[in-house]
Scaffold this active site. Structure first.
Site, PDB file in Angstrom:
ATOM      1  N   THR A   1       0.766  -1.136  -0.214  1.00 15.45           N
ATOM      2  CA  THR A   1       0.279   0.117   0.000  1.00 15.45           C
ATOM      3  C   THR A   1       1.332   0.891  -0.113  1.00 15.45           C
ATOM      4  O   THR A   1       0.841   2.282  -1.051  1.00 15.45           O
ATOM      5  CB  THR A   1      -0.975   0.079   1.790  1.00 15.45           C
ATOM      6  OG1 THR A   1      -1.566  -1.176   1.363  1.00 15.45           O
ATOM      7  CG2 THR A   1      -2.038   1.152   1.050  1.00 15.45           C
TER       8      THR A   1
ATOM      9  N   PHE B   1       0.802   9.980  -6.888  1.00 20.49           N
ATOM     10  CA  PHE B   1       0.612   8.524  -6.801  1.00 20.49           C
ATOM     11  C   PHE B   1      -0.043   8.513  -8.400  1.00 20.49           C
ATOM     12  O   PHE B   1       0.293   7.460  -8.834  1.00 20.49           O
ATOM     13  CB  PHE B   1      -1.171   8.612  -6.991  1.00 20.49           C
ATOM     14  CG  PHE B   1      -1.020   9.853  -5.326  1.00 20.49           C
ATOM     15  CD1 PHE B   1       0.362   9.689  -3.961  1.00 20.49           C
ATOM     16  CD2 PHE B   1      -1.946   9.391  -4.766  1.00 20.49           C
ATOM     17  CE1 PHE B   1      -0.544  10.342  -3.266  1.00 20.49           C
ATOM     18  CE2 PHE B   1      -2.669  10.400  -3.620  1.00 20.49           C
ATOM     19  CZ  PHE B   1      -1.455  10.353  -2.465  1.00 20.49           C
TER      20      PHE B   1
ATOM     21  N   TRP C   1       2.431   2.057  -2.944  1.00 20.43           N
ATOM     22  CA  TRP C   1       1.611   1.710  -4.298  1.00 20.43           C
ATOM     23  C   TRP C   1       1.001   3.407  -4.517  1.00 20.43           C
ATOM     24  O   TRP C   1       1.222   4.226  -5.896  1.00 20.43           O
ATOM     25  CB  TRP C   1       0.228   1.308  -4.239  1.00 20.43           C
ATOM     26  CG  TRP C   1      -0.572   1.920  -5.195  1.00 20.43           C
ATOM     27  CD1 TRP C   1      -1.037   1.161  -6.481  1.00 20.43           C
ATOM     28  CD2 TRP C   1      -2.083   2.690  -5.211  1.00 20.43           C
ATOM     29  NE1 TRP C   1      -2.574   1.509  -7.419  1.00 20.43           N
ATOM     30  CE2 TRP C   1      -2.827   2.819  -6.210  1.00 20.43           C
ATOM     31  CE3 TRP C   1      -2.411   3.860  -4.228  1.00 20.43           C
ATOM     32  CZ2 TRP C   1      -3.446   3.708  -6.209  1.00 20.43           C
ATOM     33  CZ3 TRP C   1      -3.466   4.682  -3.823  1.00 20.43           C
ATOM     34  CH2 TRP C   1      -3.666   4.031  -5.464  1.00 20.43           C
ATOM     35  N   HIS C   2       1.228   3.528  -3.262  1.00 22.42           N
ATOM     36  CA  HIS C   2       1.238   5.811  -2.773  1.00 22.42           C
ATOM     37  C   HIS C   2       2.439   6.425  -3.882  1.00 22.42           C
ATOM     38  O   HIS C   2       2.186   7.590  -4.374  1.00 22.42           O
ATOM     39  CB  HIS C   2       1.066   5.860  -1.628  1.00 22.42           C
ATOM     40  CG  HIS C   2      -0.559   5.758  -1.251  1.00 22.42           C
ATOM     41  ND1 HIS C   2      -0.650   4.824  -0.884  1.00 22.42           N
ATOM     42  CD2 HIS C   2      -2.109   6.201  -1.944  1.00 22.42           C
ATOM     43  CE1 HIS C   2      -2.231   4.576  -0.583  1.00 22.42           C
ATOM     44  NE2 HIS C   2      -2.621   5.695  -0.811  1.00 22.42           N
ATOM     45  N   GLY C   3       3.466   5.783  -3.753  1.00 19.72           N
ATOM     46  CA  GLY C   3       4.386   6.907  -4.219  1.00 19.72           C
ATOM     47  C   GLY C   3       5.612   5.886  -4.190  1.00 19.72           C
ATOM     48  O   GLY C   3       6.997   5.210  -3.862  1.00 19.72           O
TER      49      GLY C   3
END
Length: 464
Positions: free
Chosen positions: A314, A464, A317-319
Site C-alpha cells: 500500500t 500517485f 502503491w502511493h509513491g
C-alpha cells in the site's frame, strides 16, 4: 483535465452530458463517452494516451485468451500481472530504484527522468482486476474491446479513482437508464465533492504547503501541529471530494460506483480506519493480495505477516519514496499491534471510546506527516517538533499565528464538522431535500467564483 477546473465545469461536462442525453441508443452513448474519456485524458497527457490504449488492449487480449485457452490461463494471467507491474515500475519507480542503488553502492548511475502518467496506479489496478476476475470466473471476458477500454478509461474515475471492478458496472455499460432522480442526486453529489475540494481542501492545503515549505528554524510545536492537522484535513477532503465527484458523475450518466470513503476520522482503531478510508484500494488489496496470501486462515502470526505485506505494498502503491514505504509499514505496525492486543480496538464505554478515537486520530495524523514530508528527515523533524518543539521565538510563532486567518478558522470548523456523519442524521428529516438544492446552488456559485479567481488549486494525485 481535472474536475475542479473551469474548462471541465463550463465546457467539457455540459457538452458531454448534453450529448449523452440526446444521443439515441446505448451504442452511440458508449462511443461518445469513450471518445470523451480519451479526450479528457489526452488533454493533460497526450504523450501517454497511446500507453493507456495499449495497456487496455493488452489486458483485454489476456482476458480473451484466458477464456479461449483455459488450460493455459495461469500462464496468461502471470504474463498479464508481470507486464502491468512492469509498467508501474518503469514509469513510477525507476528513478527511485536507481537513486537507491546509487546510495547503496556509491556509484553514479544516471537517474532517468521519466514523467509519470497521471492516474497510472488507478487504471493499472483496474485493468489487473479485470483480468484476474476473468481468470477466477467471476466475470466473463468481454469480446468488445471498446467496452473494456470504456471501463478502464471512463473519465469520472480515470485519474483519481475510486478503483472500479468490471463486474460492478458491466451490466450498466450494456444497459442503463438516466432518471431525473439519478441526475439530480448526481449533480448534488458532484457539487458536494467540488465544495470539499475547492472550499475545504484547497484552504487547508495552502496552509499545509506554507508550513511544510518553511525553513527548519521557522517551525515550532504550534506550526508543526497546524501544518499536520491542515494536511490531514486536506488529503481527506481532496481525496473524498474527488470520489464524491466521480460517484456523482456516474449517477448523472447512469452508472453506480461504490462508496470510497465512510467518515474515516470517526474511527476508534486503525483497523476501522482502513475499513473507512479509500475503501476501493483497501478492498483491492484484500481481494487480490491479502486473501491469496492466506488472509487470516493460517494463524495469527501468518495473519500479521500478510497484513504487513499488504501495507508495505500500500505504501509503495502511493509513491516512489522512502517516506511512502515507511508510511505503509507504520500502518502495518499498528494493525499488528491491534491484532496482538485486541483490547485496543474492542468496544467499551464512553471513556474508552474517547481514548480509542484519540489514539486513532493521533496515529493517522502522525502517519500523514511522513506521507506529506518531502523526505524522511523532514518527517522525523516534524514529528519531533510536534511533541518537543517548545521554542517560542518570534519568527516561528509569527509564521504559525499568521496562518490562523478568519477564513482558515471558519474552514477548519466546517472541516471538523463535515468529518462526522451529521448530514446522514439529517437525511430524511423534514425540509432536508429542499435544503440540499439550496446548498448545492450556493456551493456551486462559490466554487466557480473561487476557481475563476485563479486561487490555489493543486492536483495532489500527480504523486500517485
Amino acid at each position: 483535465m481535472v474536475f475542479s477546473s473551469m474548462v471541465f465545469l463550463c465546457i467539457f461536462l455540459p457538452v458531454v452530458f448534453g450529448l449523452h442525453l440526446v444521443l439515441p441508443g446505448i451504442r452511440a452513448k458508449n462511443a461518445m463517452l469513450l471518445i470523451a474519456s480519451l479526450l479528457f485524458y489526452g488533454y493533460g497527457e497526450p504523450v501517454y494516451l497511446l500507453m493507456l490504449v495499449a495497456s487496455s488492449f493488452f489486458n483485454y487480449l489476456c482476458a480473451v485468451l484466458i477464456g479461449k485457452y483455459p488450460q493455459k490461463k495461469k500462464m496468461i494471467l502471470a504474463a498479464a500481472v508481470i507486464l502491468n507491474l512492469a509498467i508501474l515500475v518503469i514509469f513510477k519507480y525507476t528513478g527511485f530504484l536507481v537513486e537507491s542503488f546509487n546510495g547503496i553502492t556509491g556509484l553514479s548511475v544516471p537517474v532517468p527522468q521519466i514523467r509519470m502518467p497521471i492516474g497510472i496506479s488507478f487504471f493499472t489496478f483496474q485493468a489487473m482486476s479485470y483480468v484476474i476476475d476473468v481468470y477466477r470466473d467471476v466475470t466473463e471476458s468481454q469480446r468488445n474491446y471498446g467496452k473494456v477500454l470504456l471501463y478502464i478509461s471512463f473519465f469520472p474515475q480515470l485519474i483519481a479513482g475510486p478503483i472500479v471492478k468490471y463486474h460492478d458496472i458491466a451490466e450498466e455499460i450494456d444497459k442503463r437508464t438516466q432518471t431525473l432522480d439519478g441526475i439530480s442526486r448526481g449533480i448534488r453529489r458532484f457539487i458536494a465533492g467540488l465544495g470539499k475540494k475547492v472550499l475545504i481542501a484547497n484552504t487547508m492545503g495552502a496552509v499545509a504547503d506554507t508550513l511544510f515549505g518553511a525553513a527548519i528554524g521557522e517551525i515550532n510545536i504550534a506550526g508543526a501541529w497546524i501544518g499536520a492537522v491542515s494536511y490531514m484535513l486536506q488529503i481527506y477532503f481532496d481525496f473524498s471530494g474527488y470520489s464524491d465527484m466521480a460517484i456523482g458523475l456516474g449517477w448523472m450518466f447512469g452508472f453506480h460506483f461504490k462508496e470510497n470513503f465512510n467518515y474515516p476520522y470517526i474511527s476508534g482503531s486503525i483497523r476501522e480506519f482502513w475499513r473507512r478510508w479509500h475503501i476501493s484500494l483497501s478492498g483491492w488489496f484484500q481481494e487480490y493480495l491479502y486473501i491469496p496470501l492466506g488472509g487470516n486462515r493460517k494463524g495469527k502470526r501468518r495473519t500479521v505477516i500478510n497484513k504487513m505485506i499488504v501495507f508495505l505494498c500500500t505504501g509503495i502503491w502511493h509513491g516512489a519514496a522512502v517516506n511512502f514505504l515507511f508510511w505503509g509499514i507504520y500502518h502495518g505496525f499498528f494493525l499488528m499491534l491491534e491484532e496482538y492486543l485486541p483490547w485496543i480496538r474492542s468496544k467499551g464505554g464512553r471513556i474508552k471510546s474517547f481514548f480509542q478515537h484519540f489514539y486513532a486520530l493521533l496515529v493517522v495524523c502522525v502517519g500523514f506527516v511522513f506521507f506529506r514530508a518531502d523526505t524522511m528527515a523532514q518527517g522525523v523533524f516534524w514529528v519531533k517538533e510536534m511533541f518537543t518543539g517548545f521554542h517560542w521565538d518570534n519568527g516561528a510563532m509569527s509564521l504559525a499565528l499568521s496562518q490562523l486567518t478568519p477564513v482558515y478558522l471558519l474552514t477548519l470548523l466546517g472541516a471538523v464538522a463535515a468529518s462526522f456523519p451529521i448530514v446522514e442524521k439529517l437525511r430524511g428529516k423534514k425540509g432536508y431535500e429542499p435544503l440540499t438544492y439550496v446548498c448545492s446552488l450556493v456551493g456551486l456559485v462559490v466554487c466557480v467564483l473561487s476557481l475563476a479567481s485563479g486561487t490555489y488549486n493543486p492536483f495532489i494525485y500527480f504523486r500517485f
